[in-house]
Design a protein around this motif. Sequence first.
Motif, short mmCIF file in Angstrom:
data_model
loop_
_atom_site.label_atom_id
_atom_site.label_comp_id
_atom_site.label_asym_id
_atom_site.label_seq_id
_atom_site.Cartn_x
_atom_site.Cartn_y
_atom_site.Cartn_z
N GLN A 203 4.97 3.08 -23.94
CA GLN A 203 5.45 3.86 -25.07
C GLN A 203 6.19 2.98 -26.07
O GLN A 203 6.80 1.97 -25.72
N ARG A 204 6.14 3.39 -27.33
CA ARG A 204 6.86 2.71 -28.40
C ARG A 204 8.11 3.46 -28.82
O ARG A 204 9.06 2.85 -29.32
N ASP B 125 2.05 13.04 -22.77
CA ASP B 125 2.90 11.89 -23.09
C ASP B 125 4.36 12.31 -23.23
O ASP B 125 5.01 12.12 -24.26
N GLY C 225 2.47 10.07 -28.23
CA GLY C 225 1.12 9.61 -27.96
C GLY C 225 1.00 8.41 -27.04
O GLY C 225 -0.11 7.90 -26.85
N ASP C 226 2.09 7.92 -26.45
CA ASP C 226 2.03 6.78 -25.54
C ASP C 226 2.42 7.21 -24.13
O ASP C 226 3.31 8.05 -23.93
N SER D 246 -2.40 11.23 -24.28
CA SER D 246 -2.51 11.15 -25.73
C SER D 246 -1.67 12.26 -26.38
O SER D 246 -1.22 13.19 -25.69
N TYR D 247 -1.49 12.18 -27.69
CA TYR D 247 -0.64 13.16 -28.36
C TYR D 247 -1.24 14.56 -28.25
O TYR D 247 -2.43 14.77 -28.50
N ASP E 252 0.66 9.25 -32.44
CA ASP E 252 0.41 7.81 -32.41
C ASP E 252 1.09 7.11 -33.59
O ASP E 252 0.59 6.12 -34.11
N ARG E 253 2.23 7.65 -33.98
CA ARG E 253 3.02 7.05 -35.05
C ARG E 253 4.46 7.51 -34.90
O ARG E 253 4.74 8.49 -34.18
#
Length: 1013
Positions: free
Chosen positions: A334-335, A290, A314-315, A281-282, A344-345
Amino acid sequence: MVVGLFLSGLGSAAADTPAAPVVSEVPARSTPDVRDGAVNSIAKVGSLVVLGGTFTSANDPGATTGVPRSSLLAFDASTGQISRTFAPAVDGPVEVVIPAGDGVSVFVGGNFRTIGGVARKNLARVRVDTGQVMPFDAGNIAGKVNDLRLAGGRLWVGGAFTHVAGRAQAALATVNPSTGAFDPYMGLVVAGVHQAGYPTTMKMDVTPDGSALVLIGNFDTVSGLKRHQIAKLDLTGAQAALSNWQTGFYEASCNPIFYSYMRDLDISPDGRYFVVTTTGSYGGSTGPCDTAARFEVGSTKQGDPPSWVDYTGGDTSFAVEVTPEDVVYVGGHQRWWNNPYGADRAAAGAVSRAGIAALDGTNGLPLSWNPTRDRGVGVFDFMYTPQGLWVGSDTTVIGGQPRGRIALMPLPGSIKPATTRPTLPNRVYTGGVLDSWGRVSDQLVQRQYGGTGAAPAPASSPRGNVAWTGVRGGFMINGQLYLGHSDGSFSRRSFDGTSYGTPVAVDTQDELVSLSEWHNDVARITAMFFDNGRLYYTMSGSSALYYRYFEPESDVVGAKRLTAPTGGLSLSSIRGMFVAGTSIYVVQSNGSLQRAQWSDGAVSGSPAPGTTTTLTGGSGQSWGGRAVFVYQGAVAETPPAASFGSTCAGTTCQFDASESSAGSVGSITSYAWTFGDGTTGSGVAPEHTYTAAGTYSVTLRVTTSSGRTASMTREVQATRPNAAPTAAMSVSCDNLTCVLDGSGSSDPEGDPLTFGWDFGDGESGSGVSVTHSFPTSGTYPVRLTVSDGGSLDTVTREVTVRSGEQAALTQVASVGTGGNRLVHDVAIPAGVRAGDVLVLAMTSNTNAAITPPPGWTLAESVDGTGVSGRLWTRVATSADAGRTVSATTDAYSKSTLTVSAYRGSAGAQVTDTAGSLQNTASIEHPAPTVQVSSPGSWVVTVWSEKSSVAEPMWRLPSDAAERTRAASGGAGKVSTVVADSGSPAPIGAWSAGTASTVEVTKATAFSVVIQAK
């Protein structure tokens, strides 16, 4: 795992980065579909790709009917067709599959009890052609196996286990790769945990030279020393040792739900560095959660920081794969990458890379490669081969195409251009020239400068479409001019010294959320340059040397601003700087040019303290401007080139393709040869033997890691020097008439032969086979000469003939004794007469010294560890009948002693003997070969074995006439059987054949040829 690629040697980080092949964004069609579960591991053995995971079914490419496969399957790497012969069912998940190094099998690790119907606890070895579980057995591994590596003749086993084959060895162990037996080489204690759970090795990798191993997982110490979640071992000694290297980067906490947030690591194929990926997590813009991070293999520092870190925001990223050209493939759910500030953004600088990405190994920034994939949980393994990048995951779409959990992103794809550090002499440009009062002019000037002393007066250059007064630093890479501007923008355009291309914004990092901090920096920049994946700059009002990661291939600027050491170099009011060769050049506010040594570091470069010198003065020699940069033209890509030489000795030719070149991109991964005679070969320097002389057209085809090919064809001349024939003769006689046969003669080239005979009685003959009658009984030197028209060879045999009826040989008697004794004796049979041949054989179960019986001739002697054999002969006298014959040893030995008597009508004689020793486990015991030279000769054979089996169950060849047996009894006993041919043996080399018993490791055998007089 990188498979089938040629690797460069070890080295430190370099300022020049090679051009690198990047795989295609479109997956190949030729892969099967795994229908459920996940692919956890990928391996390649020969032409087969082997998958391990949690699946139960798969189908061939394009098919809809599933093929049941439980956690393991294999398929053809070219066609994707699932192997129907490899189907070992596994009763649990498979976490790892690696080649066993023999070209036919794999090691399989996971959490299972049986595989292919055979009991194996979490570790097995399986043939890829048949699925057969091999005898390798490491016993009970008390916990899951997560990873495996072969190194130094050992199999390294990592996982969440506590014991191996009953021995306490947590998390990491070594076993024998052939047998599975525990190997104490890994005796270090992996202990403690990150937060909870058990000591665990999640992943590990070994350097290409086998000198070091890096492991990650849930642990705190190694043999009592702090190595939190990551450690490096030294494998160069007699025992595995803990390296001095240590990092505290992974001591920080992430999300407490993770016992350990470590996920994968991969060592670069040249052994320079490794990359680690994590979950968690972040955890902020400076922590390990991450992330993907690089460390240098050669570092021995305590508290070593990463060379670079990239953040997903965060991914999780799971799998990581480093290619020989420093492309780092990462996969997870991950994004984004370049996202240190996003919880997470997507935050400032974030670059979208859904589920899979390619990072630059020099700085960790994402390349433009962006196939995307359904993210799912993640990518769990990569394998990079000359075909491309194999991707194993839990999802079914990649590159916009349906691919069930296994995909191949093929080569060739695109090329990441090389970058090089400029050198001097060169053109050095100053744009927006500043005078000593700080006044700026909208012009561009250049100097041809060699790096020392004064330079020629500046010459004007076309200013082009650039407002130089508003420029804030600049540099060139591969014919592109990069410029910062007073409005905070950053752009590039082509520049060849005269003409300019259309400006292009360098702003990939702004596409989701603008990286405003960077643009604020640009507006204040006083000087900048690019080196080794980093953009260095200074700003007004600061004496610091800042840098950000920068990726020219994708136009991505790093989200984080970092600071490099200045080495004492004054940078507070400079008006330009650049790096060339091994030096940094700085323009001070008075226009003077200073030089300092530029030191390459793992984290960043920096001026070396105490190396600053002033090269030119101010005023008239003013170098200052809004941008000072060294010219770099566009780098022309060079294609691969195949080249080879050859040398031939006769029909055998040696080829050498070491002068072949991969060109400017990648490395040569294969050398394919067509030799012009219907055969093929591989390798950089093969040898080939032609079956006939002639001129052959040979073609070499090289393939590079970028998927490009090149070919070369040239003719070679294979000649055939005449080689001498080999003469061979066989003889068969009946009374005075003999058939002499030379058909066993041969010629290496198959040339026709002529045959000449000298019978040794003054007569001669010709032909491959002749019949000759000798005038009287006796022994004649018969010589055969063969010729192939250019060379000769001869062979001579002593041939004995007799007139009238041949002398007959008979067996008189054979007896034997056995026991544990110092005096080893046996009674000569009572029926023995003077002139009989006596054969005395002894075998003992020790190596005690043997004193022979007096009056006997030693014919053969064999000695092995824990076994000794002797063979004696003698011609009997009238006093020998019934007499006891004795040999002695200097220590008690279990032995057998046999004596055999043979009689000819006019006496007998021994003409040849042979002995043999067996020291390996076998049930078969071949009789030594002897030479039968006279008609009517018999062959006597004595076989002995040492074992603890009560009944040896001797099985003799069908045509062997057994005469007697003897045994010593008890453990470590000796058992003996005596046999003979029972009739005359054929002329020539002859053996009684092979006797068999239960499997023993120590045996002796003797053969004796006896001829009647």
